[in-house]
Design an enzyme around this catalytic site. Structure first.
Site, PDB file in Angstrom:
ATOM      1  N   ARG A  46     -16.550  -0.197  74.318  1.00 33.06           N
ATOM      2  CA  ARG A  46     -16.269  -0.161  75.750  1.00 33.06           C
ATOM      3  C   ARG A  46     -16.309  -1.556  76.390  1.00 33.06           C
ATOM      4  NH1 ARG A  46     -19.844   4.244  78.228  1.00 33.06           N
ATOM      5  NH2 ARG A  46     -19.133   5.463  76.482  1.00 33.06           N
ATOM      6  N   VAL A 134     -24.401  15.848  60.871  1.00 34.32           N
ATOM      7  CA  VAL A 134     -25.469  16.857  60.801  1.00 34.32           C
ATOM      8  C   VAL A 134     -26.714  16.277  60.128  1.00 34.32           C
ATOM      9  CG1 VAL A 134     -26.109  19.148  59.955  1.00 34.32           C
ATOM     10  CG2 VAL A 134     -23.735  18.696  60.633  1.00 34.32           C
ATOM     11  N   ILE A 138     -29.637  12.923  56.099  1.00 31.67           N
ATOM     12  CA  ILE A 138     -29.799  13.931  55.030  1.00 31.67           C
ATOM     13  C   ILE A 138     -28.417  14.322  54.488  1.00 31.67           C
ATOM     14  CG2 ILE A 138     -30.591  16.262  54.478  1.00 31.67           C
ATOM     15  CD1 ILE A 138     -32.620  16.054  56.712  1.00 31.67           C
ATOM     16  N   LYS A 207     -24.342  21.220  65.309  1.00 29.36           N
ATOM     17  CA  LYS A 207     -24.618  20.967  63.889  1.00 29.36           C
ATOM     18  C   LYS A 207     -24.669  22.283  63.120  1.00 29.36           C
ATOM     19  CE  LYS A 207     -27.088  16.738  65.072  1.00 29.36           C
ATOM     20  NZ  LYS A 207     -28.373  16.175  65.496  1.00 29.36           N
TER      21      LYS A 207
HETATM   22  N1  HSE Z   1     -29.571  13.043  69.447  1.00 30.99           N
HETATM   23  C1  HSE Z   1     -29.527  13.405  68.071  1.00 30.99           C
HETATM   24  C2  HSE Z   1     -30.929  13.773  67.649  1.00 30.99           C
HETATM   25  C3  HSE Z   1     -28.997  12.266  67.253  1.00 30.99           C
HETATM   26  O1  HSE Z   1     -31.870  13.574  68.409  1.00 30.99           O
HETATM   27  O2  HSE Z   1     -31.094  14.277  66.550  1.00 30.99           O
HETATM   28  C4  HSE Z   1     -28.458  12.686  65.933  1.00 30.99           C
HETATM   29  O3  HSE Z   1     -27.443  13.627  66.043  1.00 30.99           O
END
Ligand code: HSE
Length: 436
Positions: A46, A134, A138, A207
């Site tokens: 940005r 996700v 991991i 997720k």
């Molecule tokens: N905001 C997300 C969390 C970051 O706290 O897990 C990872 O997706």
């Protein structure tokens, strides 16, 4: 050595900046591992004038991600912009339309448009990798997409939001308020741009929707997720849970039932002695139950620059190692056009144990009335206690109930009946208990 893999990175926030640093610092090592160099030739963010502490010399700057996706001579478009629609979506579509591989950490985009984008990628022979979308670092996408092929998954669940787990852990360990813990999570770079996405459970839901598709082969259906966040969890709930041998975690759970797939995100009581209860702070965990393998539990860093960049890097490296003309892994684990329709199981048919915390007026007959309402709805109680931790003579009393496995519908009816009595001082708290 083969030609270098030319990448363009859109988004130079916490994750993008970590990725640039790692790619630059480990360039020689990565070239040997991947059989060719990975070269950042384009970036877009940005604010061009912002000092990110990065060396961007010799890298072409694009003012918009879409412009970069349309014009840059790249092999891979790395999308770290975020958001279900808007700039990220336009850019990913533009890159795939050119047959350019895409690596993204964008769970919201995939939850909304994942099937369509997968079809597009497969038609164009492009890869669409999203390990970072996700559970941060991991490698659960690779596990489901590749390693568990042939397994029938019955349940997948986990702690998939680092911010929520960080907040719940800090509240329990340090007795701090919800707000103070959230501020700290934001300061550490774990939270989404709008932290409501974290604490209201949307991030976990995005997720979960992706995992459900990979686990069960059904189309992504994020709108069919039952959703409750953690913003009304109090220290009192956390303490009561602990007294009863439980810990509260925000879980995402997808489960195959006779009537369809149950997808739910809500604060959940898990037994204190379970492995998932020990998963603290920003750490995530994902458990998969399947017929051939049995039970799998993966635990690791779920948010933050380096952890997420590690997953993005793995996806880029997979592309660098792939060879044109070789059959690739389908984006969603099976050809996108062969995904089945999603069949939703109704939440009111959910079966499990429940924790119910009631704050009531201190008068005769309340205990008996609550027990009667439970019995009328055929709910068997594991325990019912007047919680003494917060007892003040003559003041409101806390009553905690724990049920044996029962139907959600019965709990809703019993709670409604209790609410219609006039002895409740405030809204009842209901938290589901999960077998782990
Ligand atoms: N905001 C997300 C969390 C970051 O706290 O897990 C990872 O997706």
């Amino acid at each position: 050595m083969a030609d270098s893999l030319r990448i363009g990175i859109a988004g130079l926030g916490t994750v993008g900046s970590s990725l640039v640093r790692i790619l630059q610092q480990r360039s020689k090592e990565l070239a040997i591992t991947c059989g060719r160099a990975i070269e950042i030739i384009a970036v877009s963010a940005r604010d061009r004038s912002r000092d990110r502490g990065l060396d961007l010399a010799g890298i072409t700057w694009f003012d918009t991600p879409e412009d970069m996706a349309k014009k840059a001579e790249i092999d891979v478009f790395v999308e770290l912009v975020g958001g279900a629609s808007g700039a990220a979506e336009k850019a990913v579509r533009a890159a795939l339309a050119r047959g350019i591989h895409v690596v993204t950490a964008n769970k919201a985009l995939l939850a909304k448009h994942g099937v369509e984008l997968a079809v597009m990628a497969e038609e164009k022979g492009a890869l669409l990798n999203f390990e970072a979308a996700v559970a941060g670092g991991i490698p659960i996408i690779k596990a489901l997409r590749e390693s568990l092929t042939g397994n029938h998954v019955s349940r997948i669940y986990g702690i998939m939001n680092g911010t929520c787990n960080y907040i719940l852990t800090k509240m329990e360990k340090e007795g701090l308020s919800f707000e103070a813990c959230l501020k700290e999570a934001q300061r550490l770079g774990y939270a989404e741009a709008d932290p409501a996405f974290d604490i209201e459970g949307n991030d976990t839901a995005h997720k979960l929707a992706i995992l459900t598709t990979l686990a069960f082969g059904s189309k992504i259906s994020a709108d069919d997720i039952y959703l409750e966040g953690i913003s009304n969890i109090t220290i009192e709930d956390i303490q009561a849970a602990s007294d009863l041998g439980y810990r509260i975690k925000l879980l995402g759970v997808a489960h195959v039932t006779e009537s369809g797939i149950e997808q739910r995100v809500h604060p959940t009581m898990v037994p204190l002695d379970s492995v998932i209860a020990q998963v603290d702070g920003v750490t995530n965990a994902v458990a998969v139950e399947s017929d051939i393998l049995g039970e799998l539990l993966m635990v690791g860093p779920g948010a933050g620059g380096n952890a997420t960049a590690s997953a993005v890097l793995g996806d880029i490296a997979d592309i660098a190692k792939s060879r044109p003309g070789v059959q690739q892994v389908p984006v969603l684990g099976r050809p996108a056009k062969s995904l089945s329709e999603y069949r939703r199981a109704k939440m009111k048919s959910h079966e499990g144990g429940y924790f119910i915390r009631l704050t009531v007026k201190d008068k005769a007959g309340v205990f008996a009335s609550i027990a009667t309402r439970m019995a009328e709805n055929n709910i068997s109680l594991e325990s019912i206690v007047q919680h003494s931790r917060v007892h003040t003579e003559g003041g409101p009393q806390t009553i905690i109930l724990v049920t044996h496995a029962t139907m959600e519908d019965a709990i809703r009816k019993a709670v409604k009946a209790i609410k219609s009595e006039k002895y409740l001082v405030n809204e009842p708290q209901v938290i589901r208990i999960e077998r782990t």
